[in-house]
Structure formats: C-alpha cells, structure tokens
Scaffold this motif. Structure first.
Motif, PDB file in Angstrom:
ATOM      1  N   THR A 246      85.524 -47.665  46.718  1.00 47.42           N
ATOM      2  CA  THR A 246      86.850 -48.125  46.303  1.00 47.42           C
ATOM      3  C   THR A 246      87.970 -47.310  46.953  1.00 47.42           C
ATOM      4  O   THR A 246      89.100 -47.773  47.023  1.00 47.42           O
ATOM      5  N   VAL A 247      87.639 -46.103  47.411  1.00 49.18           N
ATOM      6  CA  VAL A 247      88.651 -45.273  48.077  1.00 49.18           C
ATOM      7  C   VAL A 247      89.182 -45.979  49.312  1.00 49.18           C
ATOM      8  O   VAL A 247      90.402 -46.146  49.497  1.00 49.18           O
ATOM      9  N   LEU A 248      88.284 -46.408  50.179  1.00 50.25           N
ATOM     10  CA  LEU A 248      88.692 -47.045  51.426  1.00 50.25           C
ATOM     11  C   LEU A 248      88.987 -48.528  51.238  1.00 50.25           C
ATOM     12  O   LEU A 248      89.846 -49.072  51.937  1.00 50.25           O
ATOM     13  N   ARG A 249      88.281 -49.167  50.303  1.00 51.19           N
ATOM     14  CA  ARG A 249      88.511 -50.604  50.125  1.00 51.19           C
ATOM     15  C   ARG A 249      89.905 -50.859  49.582  1.00 51.19           C
ATOM     16  O   ARG A 249      90.553 -51.848  49.937  1.00 51.19           O
ATOM     17  N   GLY A 250      90.391 -49.971  48.719  1.00 46.82           N
ATOM     18  CA  GLY A 250      91.749 -50.131  48.218  1.00 46.82           C
ATOM     19  C   GLY A 250      92.783 -50.012  49.325  1.00 46.82           C
ATOM     20  O   GLY A 250      93.790 -50.734  49.346  1.00 46.82           O
ATOM     21  N   ILE A 251      92.545 -49.107  50.271  1.00 48.67           N
ATOM     22  CA  ILE A 251      93.466 -48.977  51.412  1.00 48.67           C
ATOM     23  C   ILE A 251      93.393 -50.214  52.284  1.00 48.67           C
ATOM     24  O   ILE A 251      94.428 -50.739  52.740  1.00 48.67           O
ATOM     25  N   ALA A 252      92.183 -50.703  52.527  1.00 46.83           N
ATOM     26  CA  ALA A 252      92.024 -51.883  53.379  1.00 46.83           C
ATOM     27  C   ALA A 252      92.665 -53.120  52.772  1.00 46.83           C
ATOM     28  O   ALA A 252      93.091 -54.030  53.493  1.00 46.83           O
TER      29      ALA A 252
ATOM     30  N   ARG B 137      93.413 -40.091  47.492  1.00 49.69           N
ATOM     31  CA  ARG B 137      92.718 -41.136  46.735  1.00 49.69           C
ATOM     32  C   ARG B 137      91.346 -40.655  46.260  1.00 49.69           C
ATOM     33  O   ARG B 137      90.896 -41.034  45.173  1.00 49.69           O
ATOM     34  N   VAL B 138      90.676 -39.831  47.064  1.00 47.13           N
ATOM     35  CA  VAL B 138      89.388 -39.264  46.637  1.00 47.13           C
ATOM     36  C   VAL B 138      89.577 -38.405  45.393  1.00 47.13           C
ATOM     37  O   VAL B 138      88.817 -38.508  44.420  1.00 47.13           O
ATOM     38  N   ALA B 139      90.611 -37.561  45.403  1.00 46.07           N
ATOM     39  CA  ALA B 139      90.889 -36.713  44.235  1.00 46.07           C
ATOM     40  C   ALA B 139      91.217 -37.568  43.015  1.00 46.07           C
ATOM     41  O   ALA B 139      90.759 -37.281  41.898  1.00 46.07           O
ATOM     42  N   GLY B 140      92.008 -38.612  43.198  1.00 46.17           N
ATOM     43  CA  GLY B 140      92.340 -39.492  42.080  1.00 46.17           C
ATOM     44  C   GLY B 140      91.132 -40.214  41.522  1.00 46.17           C
ATOM     45  O   GLY B 140      91.026 -40.412  40.303  1.00 46.17           O
TER      46      GLY B 140
ATOM     47  N   ALA C 289      97.021 -33.288  46.633  1.00 43.25           N
ATOM     48  CA  ALA C 289      95.583 -33.565  46.564  1.00 43.25           C
ATOM     49  C   ALA C 289      94.816 -32.348  46.045  1.00 43.25           C
ATOM     50  O   ALA C 289      93.878 -32.483  45.238  1.00 43.25           O
ATOM     51  N   LEU C 290      95.227 -31.154  46.475  1.00 41.38           N
ATOM     52  CA  LEU C 290      94.573 -29.931  46.000  1.00 41.38           C
ATOM     53  C   LEU C 290      94.789 -29.724  44.502  1.00 41.38           C
ATOM     54  O   LEU C 290      93.883 -29.298  43.782  1.00 41.38           O
ATOM     55  N   ILE C 291      95.988 -30.030  44.033  1.00 41.67           N
ATOM     56  CA  ILE C 291      96.270 -29.895  42.602  1.00 41.67           C
ATOM     57  C   ILE C 291      95.363 -30.815  41.788  1.00 41.67           C
ATOM     58  O   ILE C 291      94.804 -30.419  40.762  1.00 41.67           O
ATOM     59  N   GLU C 292      95.202 -32.034  42.251  1.00 41.70           N
ATOM     60  CA  GLU C 292      94.342 -32.974  41.528  1.00 41.70           C
ATOM     61  C   GLU C 292      92.878 -32.542  41.594  1.00 41.70           C
ATOM     62  O   GLU C 292      92.134 -32.700  40.612  1.00 41.70           O
ATOM     63  N   ILE C 293      92.438 -32.016  42.731  1.00 42.19           N
ATOM     64  CA  ILE C 293      91.064 -31.531  42.847  1.00 42.19           C
ATOM     65  C   ILE C 293      90.819 -30.385  41.869  1.00 42.19           C
ATOM     66  O   ILE C 293      89.800 -30.332  41.165  1.00 42.19           O
TER      67      ILE C 293
END
Length: 314
Positions: free
Chosen positions: A112-118, A140-143, A218-222
């Motif tokens: 879903t990470v890449l499919r949402g972008i596509a 998006r990976v972190a989210g 992204a780091l904060i979410e990770i």
C-alpha cells in the motif's frame, strides 16, 4: 511486474516504457523483467536483486553514482487460527535505488506504500526530484507502521475483553501472534531508524532544507512507532502473565472443590462400609434398622459441609 510512472502537473501518469526522470516500480519481477530493467537503466544487478531476499536487513549502500536504500515495510500475514478476527503482521524488505536519471523500487509484494503513490493519493509527487520522492516514500513507510501498530492495539483490546471469560487456547494463540508481530516491528523499526539517521547526515543523498525537514518528520514517526511497539510489547507481556495466573488460580479452585466433594463423599462410604462387614448383627449398633446408617451418613455429610463452609474451604 514492471510499472513506469512520471509526474505531470503534480500527478503521476503511467508510461509504457522507460523515460529519464520516471519512477520504475518492480513487484516480484521475473528474470526477463530484471534483464530488461538492467539493460534500460544501467542499474547494478546486485542492487536490483538485494531487495528480493526476504531476509535482507535495512541498510544503505553506495556504488559510484548509484545509491541503494533497503527499508523494512509492514505486511499482513494470514492467521493459522480459523475464524480469527485478529491480524498477524510481518515485515518485508523494500529496495529503493536512486540513479542519476530515475528512481527504482523493488519489492516482493505490491504494498500500500507504493500503490497509494501510484494511484495519486499522495500530493506533490515529482519523480524528477529524486531525493524528495525517496523521502516521501520513507514518510509513508513510517506512517504505515504507525497505522498497523494502532490496528494491533485494537485487536489486543478485543482479545483482552473476552480473554478472562473464555480462557480458551484461541485467545492465547492470538496473543502470541500479536507478540510476534511486535517483535518483528521493533527490529525493523530500529533498522529503519539507523538507515534514516545515516541519510540525515547528507552523505548519502544531497539534502535541501525542505528535504531535511521531510526526513526529520519521517524519523520522528519512526521513533514514535518504536516507542509504541515497546509499550505494547510490555502491556502484552503483562497481560499474558496475568492470563497464566488466572488459569492457575482457576485450576486451584477446581482442585479444591473436587477435594472437598471427595472428602464429603467419603463419609457415607465409611459408614456403609461398617454395616457391610461380614460380622454378626449384634456387634453393630442399630444393625436391623436400615434407615439408621442412611441418617448418619446424611448427617455426617451435612456436618462436614457446614464445617468446611465456616473454614472458607468452599
């Protein structure tokens, strides 16, 4: 499967073949597809095949003008328990290869990470801005990790509500599956954190001010996901310990009740055993009154029950 996308007026449009500045998305590619991408893009073959190993860990690798980023992404696995409403999660490596004229993503599953972008669910995507595009993927990976952790927390709450009532093996197996998911998440998140911290130094990809802010988000979410995974793991471990204590306590209660019942039922056996001995009737009191041992047995049972009730043995 090979897909080509290129941004046009802030929207991604699919392409039929490779163009400079596009995004190449590979999902479980075949040998022919890998050969085709190698010929059209000039990417290192080891970079392209690295993410196809499900045991590959998160890391960064540089080779001349090519950069390989491998990050772990959460995936949903099938449960082995029939009619299991909870979900079991795992992790899978995803490769992001940055070339001078394109970005290539490689994964064993369509995520879903890449499919949402596509599908243009993410705004302001520019495939030509390679660094920013990579950071948007990482964000998006972190989210996705955070969303899946919240799903684990909801499943855990549902199981906990019916855990102390049913005390069945299904609930225990589901808790073990959630615990396994949290272990995978914690290990993958820590690896992703190290990879992003290396990127934050600016030695892997050139970072502009906006890019640095995006990477820090992204780091904060990770890091938030790492903290959440640790908290949920502690709560889950405490719940499983409490579950074991409840099961042990219930077993002790059952054994105590059975012991009391056995003691009470022993009294009639003792009394009727006396009257069943092969001796003359004159040697036993009330030998010819059949109702006497019955009354004595009932009275003995009632007396034993009252005594144990007062001693809080029932």
């Amino acid at each position: 499967m090979i897909e080509y996308f290129k941004s046009d007026a802030r929207l991604l449009s699919p392409l039929y073949e490779f163009e400079p500045g596009c995004w190449v998305n590979l999902v479980r590619p075949t040998s022919e597809e890998i050969t085709h991408v190698l010929a059209t893009t000039g990417v290192e073959e080891d970079f392209l095949r690295a993410a196809l190993d499900p045991e590959e860990s998160s890391r960064v690798e540089l080779e001349e003008d090519q950069t390989l980023l491998i990050v772990d992404i959460p995936t949903l696995e099938e449960s082995n328990v029939e009619q299991d409403e909870s979900k079991i999660f795992g992790t899978l490596p995803m490769g992001i290869i940055v070339l001078p004229n394109t970005v290539i993503t490689v994964c064993l599953q369509d995520t879903t990470v890449l499919r949402g972008i596509a599908q243009n669910k993410v705004r302001d995507i520019h495939t030509a801005m390679r660094t920013r595009f990579v950071l948007q993927i990482l964000l998006r990976v972190a989210g996705l990790f955070l969303r899946n952790l919240r799903m684990i927390e909801r499943d855990f709450t549902k199981i906990e509500r019916r855990l102390y009532d049913s005390l069945k093996n299904e609930e225990l197996i589901q808790l073990l599956g959630l615990s396994k998911s949290l272990v995978y998440f914690s290990a993958s998140l820590k690896g992703n954190e190290v990879t992003m911290e290396k990127m934050l130094r600016g030695r892997i990809l050139k970072l502009y001010e906006d890019d640095r802010d995006l990477l820090e988000d992204a780091l904060i979410e990770i890091r938030q996901a790492i903290e959440m995974a640790g908290i949920y793991s502690s709560i889950l471990a405490g719940t499983m310990d409490a579950y074991a204590s409840v099961v042990s306590n219930n077993l002790n209660i059952i054994m105590k009740v059975l012991t009391v019942i056995t003691i009470i039922m022993t009294i009639p056996n003792i009394i009727f055993g006396f009257y069943g001995m092969n001796i003359t009737g004159n040697d036993l009191p009330f030998a010819y009154w059949w109702w006497v041992p019955v009354v004595i047995s009932i009275g003995g049972c009632i007396g034993a029950w009252i005594y144990m009730k007062r001693k809080d043995l029932l």
